[in-house]
Design an enzyme around this catalytic site. Structure first.
Site, short mmCIF file in Angstrom:
data_model
loop_
_atom_site.label_atom_id
_atom_site.label_comp_id
_atom_site.label_asym_id
_atom_site.label_seq_id
_atom_site.Cartn_x
_atom_site.Cartn_y
_atom_site.Cartn_z
N CYS A 92 54.50 -33.14 75.54
CA CYS A 92 53.31 -32.12 75.99
C CYS A 92 52.20 -31.84 76.15
O CYS A 92 51.72 -33.09 75.94
CB CYS A 92 53.39 -30.95 73.88
SG CYS A 92 55.26 -31.00 73.52
N LEU B 19 56.47 -29.10 76.58
CA LEU B 19 57.35 -29.11 77.36
C LEU B 19 58.57 -29.42 76.42
O LEU B 19 59.02 -30.55 76.03
CB LEU B 19 56.92 -29.83 77.83
CG LEU B 19 58.16 -30.51 79.00
CD1 LEU B 19 58.57 -29.20 79.88
CD2 LEU B 19 57.72 -31.71 79.59
N ALA B 20 59.78 -28.45 75.67
CA ALA B 20 61.03 -28.53 75.67
C ALA B 20 61.93 -29.52 75.83
O ALA B 20 62.41 -29.35 76.99
CB ALA B 20 61.74 -27.47 74.95
N VAL B 21 62.42 -30.69 74.91
CA VAL B 21 63.13 -31.73 75.43
C VAL B 21 63.95 -32.33 74.33
O VAL B 21 65.10 -32.30 74.66
CB VAL B 21 61.72 -33.12 75.51
CG1 VAL B 21 62.89 -34.37 75.83
CG2 VAL B 21 61.14 -32.61 76.82
N GLY C 108 54.94 -36.48 72.77
CA GLY C 108 55.71 -37.89 72.84
C GLY C 108 57.01 -37.72 72.64
O GLY C 108 57.66 -36.29 72.39
N GLU C 109 57.72 -38.64 72.24
CA GLU C 109 59.07 -38.91 71.71
C GLU C 109 58.47 -39.74 70.60
O GLU C 109 58.31 -41.32 70.83
CB GLU C 109 60.57 -39.52 73.06
CG GLU C 109 60.20 -38.18 73.80
CD GLU C 109 60.43 -36.97 73.81
OE1 GLU C 109 61.22 -36.94 72.73
OE2 GLU C 109 61.12 -35.90 74.44
N SER D 70 61.81 -44.44 84.27
CA SER D 70 60.81 -45.89 84.61
C SER D 70 60.43 -46.85 84.74
O SER D 70 60.71 -47.14 84.04
CB SER D 70 59.67 -44.64 85.38
OG SER D 70 58.89 -44.72 86.52
#
Length: 608
Positions: A2, A51-53, A79-80, A373
């Site tokens: 986000c 940004l929905a993850v 983040g995550e 990545s």
């Protein structure tokens, strides 16, 4: 994944400042195309673009924690948290209850349980802002390696913060000002921890937290590179690297949206793709980059082989759903692409290297929202040529600036004004090198050679890697793609940083530990491939386009970057034949000046 923004003012009532907060937050719309949230109280205003993850239906932000009908704490987060499921279980045993499946709610409850010490329990990439309503204090936290960006600007009686400088620039109390030393940093891509391009703007340092209270801003380190003895033998070290990588990738493929890998056909991205393919229930998606060129790919001293054919071979070996994104010189040189990259980075860009990444990720977004990545593998395992070149290792500067040691105004070699180069650029590099050297953790038992390689490794991880991570984050988020970087897991960094250089080069090559750890997953042509940098176009049409833009700058007396140039050297450069070497130094410098001119024109900073 986000964008976050906010404002704390102990002198104002911010409940009336919705429009200001909205303007700050909406500068980050590309980072969060799936939702927007605002929350304000008397002295604080928090904004979020989503940004929905994970848990698309339940993870909206800013997120509040309540107790007895009162707000206790509010978080806005980017983040995550990869270990959120373990943390959730631990918190449930401690009596916490949850309303969503999101890692955001777990992170917020972890703060309530362990206060600021919660950060030591997190495994992930994150930029976190938590307002503690009980103490009326703001906590800003950045992940250990600095994967996610987080900027702040102290104000009298408060602070502004945001995922990107543009969010802070949208506020009426902050103006763009830059010093000559700041311009030198922008031209050289040198990022010191805490570095920010504009005066008054700071970046939360990787592995640090900042607490904002009525008495001001205080910073504290919670993680950093540390030196300790490595007692494992080669076999144990290789197996430990492998087990760490397996666990890391297992955690990082968790997503409620489509996921892929960025596959170049090199050792790093191939290892990540192979490990992901073993974990996923369905064939892994992968994307590679290629260029059109009149003569096709021509090997040169820097890039000995093209990525695309080997990436396709690796994808076939894994049964991946593979796509190659092919770009032309016209696409790379398009002004709208330069403009989009500048908006994304808030900094002078890297020319076709950034433009191609933007176009690649824009294509990726059509099929995936999350991409794995290979950033940090070269810095961690010793992949760059500079690690293996005695002249670079022995230079009394950053290894990647070793060639500048012999630069003098008489010898030239640059189109920059000698006074600026000699009086500002080189002293700035020197000062930052000495600061980096002073920060290196050391062991008294290190030999002189081991000591130097520890210094070099530290500088790559703390000075070069941040630029690589910022580039990847800002460009990927500009098109709504979350990029995850498994090699940045702090457990792997802690372990490999302390492995002796003899183990890291045990087979006489670069990245020996990584190659040995994953060789069984890869075709031999991939496992044995020589390090090749990120691809650059060899089409002379692109260089001609850059030269046209540079010539226009030289001819324009009002071009903002023109005072930094040696005009005689600039005009001479324009007379030389167009070269086909993809890493030709002169082309890179011209690209940098063109994009610096774009940045100065767009942001209009006051030079102080």
């Amino acid at each position: 994944m986000c964008g976050i923004a906010g404002w704390v003012s102990y002198r104002s009532d911010l409940t009336a400042e919705r429009d200001t907060l909205l303007a700050m937050t909406r500068t980050l719309a590309a980072r969060g195309p799936d939702g927007e949230g605002l929350w304000a109280d008397t002295h604080v205003a928090l904004g979020h673009r989503r940004l929905a993850v994970i848990d698309p239906d339940g993870g909206a932000q800013p997120m509040s924690a309540m107790s007895n009908g009162r707000t206790v704490a509010v978080a806005t987060y980017n983040g995550e948290i990869y270990n959120y499921r373990e943390l959730r279980h631990e918190l449930e045993l401690a009596g916490h209850t949850f309303d969503t499946r999101s890692d955001t709610e777990v992170m917020l409850h972890a703060y309530l349980q362990w206060d600021v010490d919660f950060v030591s329990r997190l495994n992930g990439m994150y930029a976190i802002a938590i307002w503690d309503a009980r103490t009326e204090e703001l906590l800003l936290v950045r992940d250990r390696l600095g994967v996610k960006p987080l900027y702040y600007a102290p104000l009298p009686g408060g602070v502004l913060f945001g995922s990107e400088p543009k969010a802070i620039l949208a506020h009426r109390e902050f103006s763009a000002r830059v010093t000559p030393e700041g311009l030198a940093g922008l031209l050289t891509n040198l990022r010191s921890p805490g570095y920010a391009p504009l005066r008054g703007l700071r970046e939360v340092r990787p592995g640090h937290l900042v607490k904002v209270s009525r008495s001001g801003c205080t910073e504290r380190r919670y993680w950093g590179l540390d030196a300790h003895d490595h007692s494992d033998d080669l076999g144990t070290t290789v197996s430990t690297v492998r087990s760490l990588l397996e666990d890391i990738v297992d955690r990082q493929v968790v997503a409620d949206v489509p996921l892929c890998t960025l596959l170049s056909g090199g050792l790093d991205s191939s290892a990540i793709t192979a490990l992901a393919a073993r974990t996923l229930d369905t064939p892994v998606r992968s994307y590679a980059l290629d260029f059109t060129a009149p003569a096709g790919f021509v090997p040169d001293p820097v890039r000995t082989s093209a990525d695309a054919p080997i990436a396709a071979l690796m994808a076939g070996h894994l049964g991946a759903q593979h796509s190659t994104v092919e770009l032309s010189a016209e696409q790379l040189a398009a002004q709208e692409v330069f403009d989009a990259v500048l908006r994304a980075r808030d900094l002078p860009a890297w020319g076709d290297l950034d433009n191609s990444l933007y176009l690649l990720l824009d294509r990726v977004r059509q099929g995936a929202t999350v991409a794995l990545s290979g950033e940090a593998a070269d810095e961690l395992f010793g992949g760059y040529l500079w690690f293996h070149t005695p002249e670079a290792i022995g230079a009394d500067t950053f290894p990647w600036f070793a060639r500048l040691i012999d630069w003098t105004p008489q010898r030239g070699g640059s189109v920059l004004d000698p006074t600026f180069m000699w009086g500002v650029v080189l002293p700035t590099i020197r000062q930052q090198y000495e600061e980096a050297l002073a920060e290196v953790p050391r062991l008294s038992s290190d030999s002189p050679a081991e000591r130097r390689m520890r210094e070099v490794s530290s500088m790559f991880l703390t000075r070069m890697l941040p630029e690589m991570l910022d580039r990847k984050d800002r460009i990927s988020m500009a098109v709504g793609v979350e990029v995850r970087v498994p090699f940045c897991d702090h457990r792997l960094v802690d372990y490999v940083f302390n492995a002796p250089w003899a183990l890291k080069t045990h087979d006489g090559r670069e990245k020996s530990l990584l190659r040995s750890a994953v060789a069984d997953l890869l075709p031999d042509v991939v496992a044995q491939r020589v390090k090749v940098p990120y691809p650059a176009t060899q089409d002379p049409g692109y260089e001609r386009a850059i030269r046209r833009r540079f010539a226009a700058i030289v001819a324009d007396r009002n071009a903002p970057v023109r005072p930094l140039l040696d005009l005689a050297a600039a005009r001479e450069a324009l007379t030389r034949p167009v070269g086909q070497a993809s890493m030709q130094h002169e082309r890179l410098e011209l690209e940098r000046i063109v994009t610096m001119n774009d940045w100065l024109s767009r942001y209009g900073p006051e030079l102080i």
